[in-house]
Structures are given as structure tokens and as C-alpha cells.
Scaffold this motif. Structure first.
Motif, PDB file in Angstrom:
ATOM      1  N   THR A   1      43.399  35.284  11.596  1.00  0.00           N
ATOM      2  CA  THR A   1      42.050  35.243  11.053  1.00  0.00           C
ATOM      3  C   THR A   1      41.063  34.632  12.043  1.00  0.00           C
ATOM      4  OG1 THR A   1      42.966  34.964   8.829  1.00  0.00           O
ATOM      5  CG2 THR A   1      40.639  34.387   9.136  1.00  0.00           C
ATOM      6  N   HIS A   2      39.897  35.268  12.166  1.00  0.00           N
ATOM      7  CA  HIS A   2      38.808  34.710  12.959  1.00  0.00           C
ATOM      8  C   HIS A   2      37.847  34.019  12.010  1.00  0.00           C
ATOM      9  CE1 HIS A   2      34.913  34.977  15.257  1.00  0.00           C
ATOM     10  NE2 HIS A   2      35.707  34.376  16.126  1.00  0.00           N
ATOM     11  N   LEU A   3      37.625  32.706  12.199  1.00  0.00           N
ATOM     12  CA  LEU A   3      36.856  31.898  11.258  1.00  0.00           C
ATOM     13  C   LEU A   3      35.359  31.900  11.535  1.00  0.00           C
ATOM     14  CD1 LEU A   3      39.222  28.802  11.103  1.00  0.00           C
ATOM     15  CD2 LEU A   3      39.010  30.616   9.396  1.00  0.00           C
ATOM     16  N   GLY A   4      34.978  32.175  12.782  1.00  0.00           N
ATOM     17  CA  GLY A   4      33.563  32.151  13.100  1.00  0.00           C
ATOM     18  C   GLY A   4      33.324  31.757  14.541  1.00  0.00           C
ATOM     19  N   GLU A   5      32.053  31.740  14.937  1.00  0.00           N
ATOM     20  CA  GLU A   5      31.693  31.520  16.337  1.00  0.00           C
ATOM     21  C   GLU A   5      31.780  30.065  16.764  1.00  0.00           C
ATOM     22  OE1 GLU A   5      28.406  33.305  19.458  1.00  0.00           O
ATOM     23  OE2 GLU A   5      28.272  33.732  17.310  1.00  0.00           O
ATOM     24  N   ASP A   6      31.621  29.126  15.844  1.00  0.00           N
ATOM     25  CA  ASP A   6      31.722  27.705  16.162  1.00  0.00           C
ATOM     26  C   ASP A   6      33.149  27.386  16.590  1.00  0.00           C
ATOM     27  OD1 ASP A   6      31.917  24.945  16.224  1.00  0.00           O
ATOM     28  OD2 ASP A   6      31.084  24.627  14.228  1.00  0.00           O
ATOM     29  N   HIS A   7      33.318  26.960  17.840  1.00  0.00           N
ATOM     30  CA  HIS A   7      34.668  26.719  18.365  1.00  0.00           C
ATOM     31  C   HIS A   7      35.416  25.612  17.626  1.00  0.00           C
ATOM     32  CE1 HIS A   7      32.716  28.791  21.821  1.00  0.00           C
ATOM     33  NE2 HIS A   7      33.928  29.285  22.001  1.00  0.00           N
ATOM     34  N   GLY A   8      34.706  24.772  16.888  1.00  0.00           N
ATOM     35  CA  GLY A   8      35.361  23.673  16.196  1.00  0.00           C
ATOM     36  C   GLY A   8      35.979  24.038  14.861  1.00  0.00           C
ATOM     37  N   LEU A   9      35.758  25.257  14.387  1.00  0.00           N
ATOM     38  CA  LEU A   9      36.188  25.596  13.024  1.00  0.00           C
ATOM     39  C   LEU A   9      37.701  25.619  12.846  1.00  0.00           C
ATOM     40  CD1 LEU A   9      33.612  28.377  12.065  1.00  0.00           C
ATOM     41  CD2 LEU A   9      33.746  26.029  11.196  1.00  0.00           C
ATOM     42  N   ALA A  10      38.439  26.057  13.858  1.00  0.00           N
ATOM     43  CA  ALA A  10      39.898  26.106  13.714  1.00  0.00           C
ATOM     44  C   ALA A  10      40.469  24.693  13.590  1.00  0.00           C
ATOM     45  CB  ALA A  10      40.525  26.845  14.896  1.00  0.00           C
ATOM     46  N   ALA A  11      40.012  23.789  14.455  1.00  0.00           N
ATOM     47  CA  ALA A  11      40.488  22.405  14.397  1.00  0.00           C
ATOM     48  C   ALA A  11      40.090  21.741  13.089  1.00  0.00           C
ATOM     49  CB  ALA A  11      39.935  21.609  15.581  1.00  0.00           C
ATOM     50  N   LEU A  12      38.895  22.057  12.599  1.00  0.00           N
ATOM     51  CA  LEU A  12      38.440  21.471  11.340  1.00  0.00           C
ATOM     52  C   LEU A  12      39.324  21.929  10.176  1.00  0.00           C
ATOM     53  CD1 LEU A  12      36.264  19.691  10.081  1.00  0.00           C
ATOM     54  CD2 LEU A  12      34.852  21.732   9.793  1.00  0.00           C
ATOM     55  N   HIS A  13      39.653  23.221  10.137  1.00  0.00           N
ATOM     56  CA  HIS A  13      40.564  23.724   9.101  1.00  0.00           C
ATOM     57  C   HIS A  13      41.959  23.110   9.262  1.00  0.00           C
ATOM     58  CE1 HIS A  13      37.415  26.649   8.255  1.00  0.00           C
ATOM     59  NE2 HIS A  13      38.093  27.037   7.201  1.00  0.00           N
ATOM     60  N   ASP A  14      42.385  22.918  10.498  1.00  0.00           N
ATOM     61  CA  ASP A  14      43.688  22.312  10.749  1.00  0.00           C
ATOM     62  C   ASP A  14      43.741  20.908  10.160  1.00  0.00           C
ATOM     63  OD1 ASP A  14      46.291  22.201  11.820  1.00  0.00           O
ATOM     64  OD2 ASP A  14      45.591  21.306  13.675  1.00  0.00           O
ATOM     65  N   SER A  15      42.684  20.119  10.387  1.00  0.00           N
ATOM     66  CA  SER A  15      42.641  18.764   9.839  1.00  0.00           C
ATOM     67  C   SER A  15      42.675  18.786   8.314  1.00  0.00           C
ATOM     68  CB  SER A  15      41.372  18.042  10.316  1.00  0.00           C
ATOM     69  OG  SER A  15      41.411  17.819  11.706  1.00  0.00           O
ATOM     70  N   ALA A  16      41.927  19.715   7.719  1.00  0.00           N
ATOM     71  CA  ALA A  16      41.893  19.805   6.258  1.00  0.00           C
ATOM     72  C   ALA A  16      43.271  20.135   5.701  1.00  0.00           C
ATOM     73  CB  ALA A  16      40.881  20.865   5.820  1.00  0.00           C
ATOM     74  N   VAL A  17      43.969  21.065   6.341  1.00  0.00           N
ATOM     75  CA  VAL A  17      45.293  21.467   5.859  1.00  0.00           C
ATOM     76  C   VAL A  17      46.326  20.371   6.105  1.00  0.00           C
ATOM     77  CG1 VAL A  17      47.181  23.112   6.225  1.00  0.00           C
ATOM     78  CG2 VAL A  17      44.842  23.934   5.990  1.00  0.00           C
ATOM     79  N   LEU A  18      46.209  19.668   7.229  1.00  0.00           N
ATOM     80  CA  LEU A  18      47.133  18.556   7.478  1.00  0.00           C
ATOM     81  C   LEU A  18      46.973  17.468   6.418  1.00  0.00           C
ATOM     82  CD1 LEU A  18      46.881  18.222  11.362  1.00  0.00           C
ATOM     83  CD2 LEU A  18      48.894  18.907  10.052  1.00  0.00           C
ATOM     84  N   GLY A  19      45.728  17.173   6.045  1.00  0.00           N
ATOM     85  CA  GLY A  19      45.506  16.193   4.980  1.00  0.00           C
ATOM     86  C   GLY A  19      46.165  16.619   3.684  1.00  0.00           C
ATOM     87  N   LEU A  20      46.071  17.919   3.382  1.00  0.00           N
ATOM     88  CA  LEU A  20      46.713  18.446   2.178  1.00  0.00           C
ATOM     89  C   LEU A  20      48.227  18.311   2.275  1.00  0.00           C
ATOM     90  CD1 LEU A  20      46.540  20.090  -0.482  1.00  0.00           C
ATOM     91  CD2 LEU A  20      46.616  22.159   0.928  1.00  0.00           C
ATOM     92  N   MET A  21      48.786  18.679   3.429  1.00  0.00           N
ATOM     93  CA  MET A  21      50.239  18.602   3.610  1.00  0.00           C
ATOM     94  C   MET A  21      50.745  17.177   3.418  1.00  0.00           C
ATOM     95  SD  MET A  21      52.458  19.364   7.058  1.00  0.00           S
ATOM     96  CE  MET A  21      51.863  17.847   7.843  1.00  0.00           C
ATOM     97  N   TRP A  22      50.086  16.231   4.090  1.00  0.00           N
ATOM     98  CA  TRP A  22      50.552  14.846   3.977  1.00  0.00           C
ATOM     99  C   TRP A  22      50.360  14.290   2.575  1.00  0.00           C
ATOM    100  CZ3 TRP A  22      47.651  14.231   9.115  1.00  0.00           C
ATOM    101  CH2 TRP A  22      48.503  14.524  10.182  1.00  0.00           C
ATOM    102  N   SER A  23      49.312  14.717   1.888  1.00  0.00           N
ATOM    103  CA  SER A  23      49.101  14.257   0.515  1.00  0.00           C
ATOM    104  C   SER A  23      50.213  14.746  -0.398  1.00  0.00           C
ATOM    105  CB  SER A  23      47.743  14.739   0.002  1.00  0.00           C
ATOM    106  OG  SER A  23      46.684  14.144   0.725  1.00  0.00           O
TER     107      SER A  23
END
Length: 299
Positions: free
Chosen positions: A157-179
Motif C-alpha cells: 500500500t502507498h500511504l501518500g506523498e509525506d515520507h513520514g507516513l509509513a513510520a507514523l503508521h508503524d509507531s501506531a501499530v507497534l503501540g497496538l501490538m504492545w498493548s
């Protein structure tokens, strides 16, 4: 294409590219890690410069952002124009700010940059279980999407032009995983203190996790709309059972840190007059900085 970095994930990436028929040049700081891959058809490179020169698509999967920065420093020192006309795809975990920093550096050399996040363990790469997301210029993604789909054919999946979006989604999912994992482990400790096995608890925990996952679409709609109807229970009702979890943990000698945190967040929402709302109202607490030391939740 070229893959720089042959740890467990890097080797899995190379294997998926080779199985899909993509000629792949590989480099690793420790050359011995390339032996198995070269036996499978990968071309070894003695230096990262040699690997980059051999490919239009360069995939980087190293230990951390520091290693990525050192690699870019090395490529810059060897030839400032080495990345010109090429696309570098960074699949190393990092932050959104680091992704944007990398993108600016690569752009200054005339190259393209995609930042990516892998939601899979190494053995799942190239299977239907793998999910890989990318962020950056759409043209760079579209140019190399056919090759990148070798890593996650059904979930690239391509999330958008902002290069930070993949890392931001990664952080969100990691928080979910650890929770999820922390909740399970606290529950296992609670039952273990009563002499019960975690193995017997696991099927109930897994089934409950699936049930809760079914609530996420509705919770997301409430978050986006900013309205939090109490469908099944009010936050006040949830708080009563949170108190039970804190008390039960304390009674069994199990750490109350996790349930105390959950209860404190809910307590702040209650103090703000949101006790009659649904559980999703707690997003308002996550949107605020943590209270300063010495300040309680208040009710």
C-alpha cells in the motif's frame, strides 16, 4: 535491484525478490551472511557503492536510523551522484522525522526516496500474511510497485506523498501490538498468581482479541466524528470494572501499573465530565500531553 543489509529481515526480502524472478545484488557489512543468498542466485557486492551502482531500485534494511545515516554518509563520500536517477527504499524502522530527513538527503543527490514499514515477521515475507506500506512520491512508488509486490503481493500500500507516513503508521501499530501483548501478559500473571496456566487462558484471550477487533471500525468512526455515544456501556460503567482489575491485581500480589494507567486515563475523562460517553472518548486523553509529575487524575 539491490538489497543493503542482510539480517533476518534483509535475507527474507532478498529471498522473496529472487523467488519472484528479480535479479538482486546484495551487500552486508559482514560478507558471510550473503553466502546462502548467492547460492540461491543473488549477486554479491563487495561494497554498498558497488551494489547501488548495479541497480535502479535500492532497498535498505539495516539495524536502525544511525546505520541508515552512516550508509548514506558513505555513499555521499564515494560519489555524490551515485543515487541520481535511482530510488532508495528504506525499510528500516524509524520515526517520521527520520524518514523526512532521509528523503531530503536522497533528494539532494538527485535520487528518489520511499520510506516503508513492514508488518510481518521474516518468514511471512512474500506470503499472503505480509503487509508492507510505503510513503513518498507516487511516481517513485508506481515505477517500482511491480517489484515491491514480491514482498507482500496482496497488501502493498502507498500511504501518500509525506515520507513520514509509513513510520507514523508503524509507531501506531507497534503501540497496538504492545498493548495487546501487555494486556495478555498481565492477565497471565493474574491467573498464574491463582495457580492457573497461561496456556489454558490463551484461547479465551485470542477469542476476546478477535471480538475487540470487530469494534475498531465503529470506534474509528466515533474518533473521526468527535462524538462518543455509549452503545454498550458508559465510561462510568467501564471505570467500575477497572477498579475491580486494580483491586484483584493488588490482592494477588500482581503489579497494578498497567490497570492503574488505564484507570488514571479514565479518571481524567470522568473529571472532565465525560463519564456518560462511550469508551472511545478516551482518545481525548491520548491527544493531550501526560499530566505533570505530582498531578493526579482528579475526579
Amino acid at each position: 535491484m539491490a538489497v543493503l543489509g542482510l539480517g533476518l529481515m534483509g535475507r527474507a526480502l532478498v529471498g522473496a525478490f529472487l523467488r519472484a524472478g528479480h535479479p538482486t545484488t546484495v551487500w552486508n557489512r559482514t560478507p558471510g551472511k550473503a553466502a546462502e543468498l548467492t547460492d540461491a542466485g543473488a549477486r554479491p557486492a563487495a561494497t554498498p557503492e558497488e551494489a547501488v551502482a548495479a541497480a535502479e531500485l535500492v532497498v535498505v534494511c539495516v539495524s536502525d536510523h544511525t546505520a541508515v545515516r552512516e550508509l548514506l554518509d558513505r555513499l555521499d563520500a564515494a560519489d555524490r551522484d551515485l543515487l541520481a536517477g535511482r530510488v532508495l527504499v528504506n525499510l528500516t524502522s524509524g520515526t517520521a522525522a527520520q524518514a523526512r530527513e532521509n528523503a531530503a538527503r536522497v533528494a539532494a543527490t538527485g535520487g528518489g526516496y520511499l520510506d516503508g514499514a513492514i508488518f510481518a515477521v521474516p518468514p511471512a515475507i512474500g506470503t499472503p500474511e505480509a503487509v508492507v506500506v510505503y510513503a513518498g512520491a507516487p511516481a517513485d512508488f508506481e515505477r517500482h510497485a511491480p517489484a515491491l509486490r514480491a514482498l507482500a503481493a496482496d497488501a502493498t500500500t502507498h500511504l501518500g506523498e509525506d515520507h513520514g507516513l509509513a513510520a507514523l503508521h508503524d509507531s501506531a501499530v507497534l503501540g497496538l501490538m504492545w498493548s495487546i501483548l501487555n494486556g495478555f501478559l498481565h492477565g497471565a500473571a493474574l491467573l498464574g498468581a491463582a495457580g492457573l496456566d497461561a496456556t489454558a487462558y490463551a484461547p479465551l484471550a485470542a477469542r476476546t482479541t478477535v471480538t475487540v477487533a470487530g469494534w475498531l471500525a465503529d470506534q474509528a468512526g466515533q474518533v473521526d466524528a468527535g462524538t462518543y455515544p455509549a452503545g454498550d456501556a458508559t465510561l462510568e460503567t467501564h471505570i467500575a470494572t477497572m477498579d475491580h482489575l486494580v483491586e484483584e491485581s493488588a490482592a494477588l500480589g500482581v503489579s497494578t501499573e498497567l490497570p492503574d494507567l488505564i484507570r488514571a486515563l479514565a479518571g481524567r475523562a470522568l473529571a472532565a465530565g465525560q463519564g456518560g460517553a462511550g469508551y472511545a472518548v478516551l482518545v481525548e486523553q491520548f491527544r493531550r500531553p501526560a499530566p505533570a509529575a505530582g498531578h493526579g487524575a482528579g475526579e
